[in-house]
Design a protein around this motif. Structure first.
Motif, mmCIF file in Angstrom:
data_model
loop_
_atom_site.group_PDB
_atom_site.id
_atom_site.type_symbol
_atom_site.label_atom_id
_atom_site.label_comp_id
_atom_site.label_asym_id
_atom_site.label_seq_id
_atom_site.Cartn_x
_atom_site.Cartn_y
_atom_site.Cartn_z
ATOM 1 N N ASP A 49 0.859 -1.180 0.000
ATOM 2 C CA ASP A 49 0.000 0.000 0.000
ATOM 3 C C ASP A 49 0.897 1.233 0.000
ATOM 4 O O ASP A 49 1.477 1.593 1.021
ATOM 5 C CB ASP A 49 -0.917 -0.002 1.229
ATOM 6 C CG ASP A 49 -1.871 1.183 1.246
ATOM 7 O OD1 ASP A 49 -1.847 1.996 0.299
ATOM 8 O OD2 ASP A 49 -2.654 1.307 2.207
ATOM 9 N N TYR A 50 0.999 1.880 -1.146
ATOM 10 C CA TYR A 50 1.840 3.068 -1.255
ATOM 11 C C TYR A 50 1.128 4.341 -0.802
ATOM 12 O O TYR A 50 1.734 5.409 -0.790
ATOM 13 C CB TYR A 50 2.317 3.237 -2.703
ATOM 14 C CG TYR A 50 3.443 2.288 -3.074
ATOM 15 C CD1 TYR A 50 4.742 2.518 -2.615
ATOM 16 C CD2 TYR A 50 3.206 1.174 -3.865
ATOM 17 C CE1 TYR A 50 5.783 1.654 -2.946
ATOM 18 C CE2 TYR A 50 4.234 0.306 -4.203
ATOM 19 C CZ TYR A 50 5.525 0.544 -3.734
ATOM 20 O OH TYR A 50 6.536 -0.314 -4.055
ATOM 21 N N PHE A 51 -0.147 4.210 -0.428
ATOM 22 C CA PHE A 51 -0.914 5.392 -0.022
ATOM 23 C C PHE A 51 -1.569 5.165 1.344
ATOM 24 O O PHE A 51 -2.804 5.099 1.463
ATOM 25 C CB PHE A 51 -1.988 5.713 -1.074
ATOM 26 C CG PHE A 51 -1.501 5.653 -2.494
ATOM 27 C CD1 PHE A 51 -0.586 6.584 -2.963
ATOM 28 C CD2 PHE A 51 -1.941 4.660 -3.355
ATOM 29 C CE1 PHE A 51 -0.125 6.526 -4.268
ATOM 30 C CE2 PHE A 51 -1.503 4.599 -4.667
ATOM 31 C CZ PHE A 51 -0.584 5.530 -5.131
ATOM 32 N N PRO A 52 -0.759 5.012 2.402
ATOM 33 C CA PRO A 52 -1.343 4.784 3.726
ATOM 34 C C PRO A 52 -2.221 5.940 4.190
ATOM 35 O O PRO A 52 -3.162 5.743 4.953
ATOM 36 C CB PRO A 52 -0.121 4.596 4.631
ATOM 37 C CG PRO A 52 1.021 5.233 3.886
ATOM 38 C CD PRO A 52 0.720 5.014 2.447
ATOM 39 N N TRP A 53 -1.902 7.153 3.734
ATOM 40 C CA TRP A 53 -2.769 8.295 4.025
ATOM 41 C C TRP A 53 -3.724 8.470 2.850
ATOM 42 O O TRP A 53 -3.300 8.645 1.722
ATOM 43 C CB TRP A 53 -1.957 9.566 4.229
ATOM 44 C CG TRP A 53 -1.205 9.579 5.525
ATOM 45 C CD1 TRP A 53 0.071 9.170 5.740
ATOM 46 C CD2 TRP A 53 -1.704 10.016 6.789
ATOM 47 N NE1 TRP A 53 0.416 9.322 7.069
ATOM 48 C CE2 TRP A 53 -0.657 9.844 7.740
ATOM 49 C CE3 TRP A 53 -2.922 10.528 7.228
ATOM 50 C CZ2 TRP A 53 -0.806 10.175 9.092
ATOM 51 C CZ3 TRP A 53 -3.066 10.861 8.579
ATOM 52 C CH2 TRP A 53 -2.024 10.678 9.484
ATOM 53 N N LYS A 54 -5.019 8.434 3.130
ATOM 54 C CA LYS A 54 -6.025 8.475 2.080
ATOM 55 C C LYS A 54 -6.967 9.661 2.271
ATOM 56 O O LYS A 54 -7.160 10.129 3.396
ATOM 57 C CB LYS A 54 -6.823 7.168 2.072
ATOM 58 C CG LYS A 54 -5.965 5.939 1.748
ATOM 59 C CD LYS A 54 -6.725 4.652 1.959
ATOM 60 C CE LYS A 54 -5.924 3.449 1.467
ATOM 61 N NZ LYS A 54 -4.621 3.294 2.134
ATOM 62 N N GLU A 226 -2.187 13.471 3.487
ATOM 63 C CA GLU A 226 -1.945 13.719 4.914
ATOM 64 C C GLU A 226 -1.970 15.205 5.225
ATOM 65 O O GLU A 226 -2.674 15.659 6.142
ATOM 66 C CB GLU A 226 -0.599 13.141 5.327
ATOM 67 C CG GLU A 226 -0.230 13.428 6.775
ATOM 68 C CD GLU A 226 1.186 12.984 7.127
ATOM 69 O OE1 GLU A 226 1.573 13.179 8.297
ATOM 70 O OE2 GLU A 226 1.893 12.466 6.253
ATOM 71 N N GLU A 227 -1.203 15.996 4.479
ATOM 72 C CA GLU A 227 -1.104 17.437 4.751
ATOM 73 C C GLU A 227 -2.458 18.114 4.615
ATOM 74 O O GLU A 227 -2.850 18.948 5.430
ATOM 75 C CB GLU A 227 -0.098 18.075 3.791
ATOM 76 C CG GLU A 227 1.350 17.692 4.053
ATOM 77 C CD GLU A 227 1.743 16.362 3.446
ATOM 78 O OE1 GLU A 227 2.923 16.014 3.529
ATOM 79 O OE2 GLU A 227 0.874 15.658 2.885
ATOM 80 N N VAL A 228 -3.179 17.747 3.570
ATOM 81 C CA VAL A 228 -4.467 18.377 3.306
ATOM 82 C C VAL A 228 -5.509 17.970 4.343
ATOM 83 O O VAL A 228 -6.348 18.779 4.748
ATOM 84 C CB VAL A 228 -4.944 18.033 1.879
ATOM 85 C CG1 VAL A 228 -6.425 18.314 1.712
ATOM 86 C CG2 VAL A 228 -4.144 18.834 0.867
ATOM 87 N N ALA A 489 -9.856 5.189 11.189
ATOM 88 C CA ALA A 489 -8.648 4.450 10.825
ATOM 89 C C ALA A 489 -8.630 3.081 11.498
ATOM 90 O O ALA A 489 -8.214 2.082 10.909
ATOM 91 C CB ALA A 489 -7.412 5.258 11.219
ATOM 92 N N LEU A 490 -9.104 3.050 12.744
ATOM 93 C CA LEU A 490 -9.150 1.788 13.471
ATOM 94 C C LEU A 490 -10.088 0.803 12.784
ATOM 95 O O LEU A 490 -9.776 -0.380 12.627
ATOM 96 C CB LEU A 490 -9.612 2.049 14.911
ATOM 97 C CG LEU A 490 -9.562 0.865 15.886
ATOM 98 C CD1 LEU A 490 -8.119 0.440 16.088
ATOM 99 C CD2 LEU A 490 -10.206 1.247 17.209
ATOM 100 N N ALA A 491 -11.240 1.329 12.339
ATOM 101 C CA ALA A 491 -12.203 0.477 11.645
ATOM 102 C C ALA A 491 -11.629 -0.083 10.362
ATOM 103 O O ALA A 491 -11.794 -1.245 10.028
ATOM 104 C CB ALA A 491 -13.484 1.266 11.367
ATOM 105 N N VAL A 492 -10.916 0.757 9.633
ATOM 106 C CA VAL A 492 -10.297 0.328 8.389
ATOM 107 C C VAL A 492 -9.249 -0.750 8.664
ATOM 108 O O VAL A 492 -9.157 -1.757 7.973
ATOM 109 C CB VAL A 492 -9.640 1.528 7.652
ATOM 110 C CG1 VAL A 492 -8.797 1.040 6.477
ATOM 111 C CG2 VAL A 492 -10.712 2.496 7.158
#
Length: 496
Positions: A49-54, A226-228, A489-492
């Motif tokens: 997963d290259y996109f841990p922040w979604k 993440e930043e946004v 995030a926990l649910a995911v």
């Protein structure tokens, strides 16, 4: 309850530990002089997963007309309004998957881009990708660091570059396609086009909330979710907190309007504009703003002497006569004229002619409650070096415009300093006064150099929130939003 709370805290801490242990999204990095190193993977692992922040999508982001799905090394971004577009975004360094249908396939993060609308600049500043902008459609910005970018000569003004309608490419006479080769993509609206056009629909959204959410959409093309996410949460919390704390007992009546002195045909008649607050229409955002400020938008209109009246079909009536508009707005506590423009093409391109033009329009409101009490505003408090208004950049941080409206209606703290709204009777009109000539004039035009000198951010610092008044409930709202984010995030995590 204490035991349950302790378990919840432990669960949240577990998510924090997992998040800190994960890789972050692979982004562009910048040297202090703005030189970019592209966010590329040397060896692609398609199972990773290259996109841990979604970016939030679907039920978590119900307003904006787009959706995003993630698939380890690629994302699929779709606009769900008109036009409907599908973008396949592949982590730079990976090969695009087969069998995925898309209008356009791009490697992300994008490196260099062209941007069609100045109202989107702050989207890029919010995520720390200011230096990815290589071309713009005019140097229109009130942001100090954007003006520094322009002044340093690193950005091409596309309004001065030829455009080939056949190829859809920008260039110069000596090298018609050379400029276009320098950009990965062009962020466009329905009126513009360019190489690898990416549609941005923020201006067509009916609410400020939905409009501001397009910063998430743009972030997906740079892996800056993440930043946004952090920026957007803080901005939204200020909106909610400011509205919640506004005095609901006053309920002032507000008219949001515009005025056109010249007719441009049956569909653009001269006269006043009335917003009817039809939910779902593009003009509804003004009614959302008024309501959030604890005001009551005036919408009931009866035409008696408006022969050129035209229903635009988007909740707006054009061509309202002076007599009909004065009757309509007679008891309004606040009137906002969403305009302040003058220009040479209309014969108002000097300080004198511009001043006369707007004072004549203001005089049409004499006798209304808003005029009597100096509560007629325009949007000219903040100017860019071309004479444009910073109001059109407000969709990125709409809480500042909301706080302006709350102050105008008297429903909030008088300590807030206006950012966009300007009192037309007592503070000024138009957009032709230069700060060099009249430095004390409210809404005077600064030079590009003057604005650039105010840039104190480093290359990747996100946009400053200067101008937004802190809200006493913001910290608790932020904590609540953070908790919701962590639980999501926990649910995911546990769903995998």
């Amino acid at each position: 309850r204490q035991a349950g709370g302790a378990k919840l805290i432990l669960a949240v801490l577990a998510v924090c530990a997992l998040a800190s242990a994960q890789d972050v999204n692979i982004k562009n990095s910048y040297a202090t002089d703005g030189t970019m190193t592209a966010g590329t993977v040397e060896t692609c692992d398609t199972s990773k997963d290259y996109f841990p922040w979604k970016t939030p999508s679907g039920a978590n982001l119900p307003k904006a007309k787009y959706e995003v799905t993630y698939h380890n090394y690629y994302k699929i971004v779709k606009t769900t309004g008109t036009p409907s577009k599908t973008y396949l975004l592949v982590q730079r360094g990976c090969t695009a998957p087969t069998g995925v249908s898309a209008d356009l396939t791009l490697e992300v993060p994008l490196r260099k881009v062209a941007v069609a609308s100045s109202s989107w600049f702050k989207f890029f500043e919010a995520m720390g990708e200011r230096h990815a902008i290589t071309a713009v459609n005019g140097y229109y910005s009130t942001a100090p660091c954007m003006n520094k970018l322009f002044a340093d000569g690193g950005v091409t003004d596309l309004s001065l570059v030829s455009y080939n309608t056949t190829t859809g490419l920008y260039g110069v006479a000596s090298d018609p396609t050379g400029f276009t080769a320098k950009v990965d993509a062009h962020f466009v609206d329905t009126w513009t086009t360019g190489k690898n056009g990416i549609y941005v629909g923020s201006s067509s959204e009916p609410t400020y909330q939905a409009s501001s959410e397009w910063v998430h959409y743009i972030s997906t093309f740079f892996n800056r979710e993440e930043e946004v996410g952090l920026f957007s949460t803080r901005s939204r919390n200020r909106w909610v907190c400011s509205s919640t704390n506004a005095d609901n007992s006053i309920q002032p009546k507000v008219v949001w309007t515009d005025y056109y002195k010249t007719s441009y045909g049956a569909t653009s008649p001269a006269g006043w504009v009335i917003n009817q607050c039809k939910e779902g229409d593009a003009s509804y955002r003004h009614c959302e703003l008024i309501t959030a400020a604890r005001g009551v938008p005036i919408t009931k209109f009866t035409a008696e002497s408006s022969p050129d009246l035209y229903d635009k079909g988007n909740g707006q009536l054009l061509g309202v006569s002076d007599a009909d508009f004065k009757k309509f707005s007679q008891d309004a506590d606040v009137i906002v004229i969403a305009n302040n423009y003058c220009g040479s093409f209309s014969g108002t391109g000097t300080v004198e002619t511009c001043d006369t033009h707007w004072k004549e329009i203001l005089a049409k409101l004499e006798g209304t409650s808003a005029h009597t009490n100096d509560n007629v505003y325009d949007i000219g408090r903040q100017a860019d070096p071309s004479g444009g208004t910073g109001y059109f950049e407000a969709s990125v941080m709409p809480e500042m415009l909301l706080q302006d409206m709350i102050k105008a209606t008297g429903a909030g703290s008088s300590e807030h300093q206006f950012v966009y709204l300007r009192k037309m009777k007592s503070e000024g009109v138009g957009n032709q006064i230069k700060c060099a000539d009249s430095p004390a004039a409210v809404g005077c035009i600064p030079t590009q150099a003057d604005l650039a000198a105010k840039c104190t951010n480093t290359v990747t610092d996100p946009i400053s929130m200067d101008g937004a008044t802190e809200c006493s409930g913001a910290s608790s709202l932020a904590a609540s939003s953070l908790l919701v984010a962590l639980l999501s995030a926990l649910a995911v995590f546990f769903s995998h």
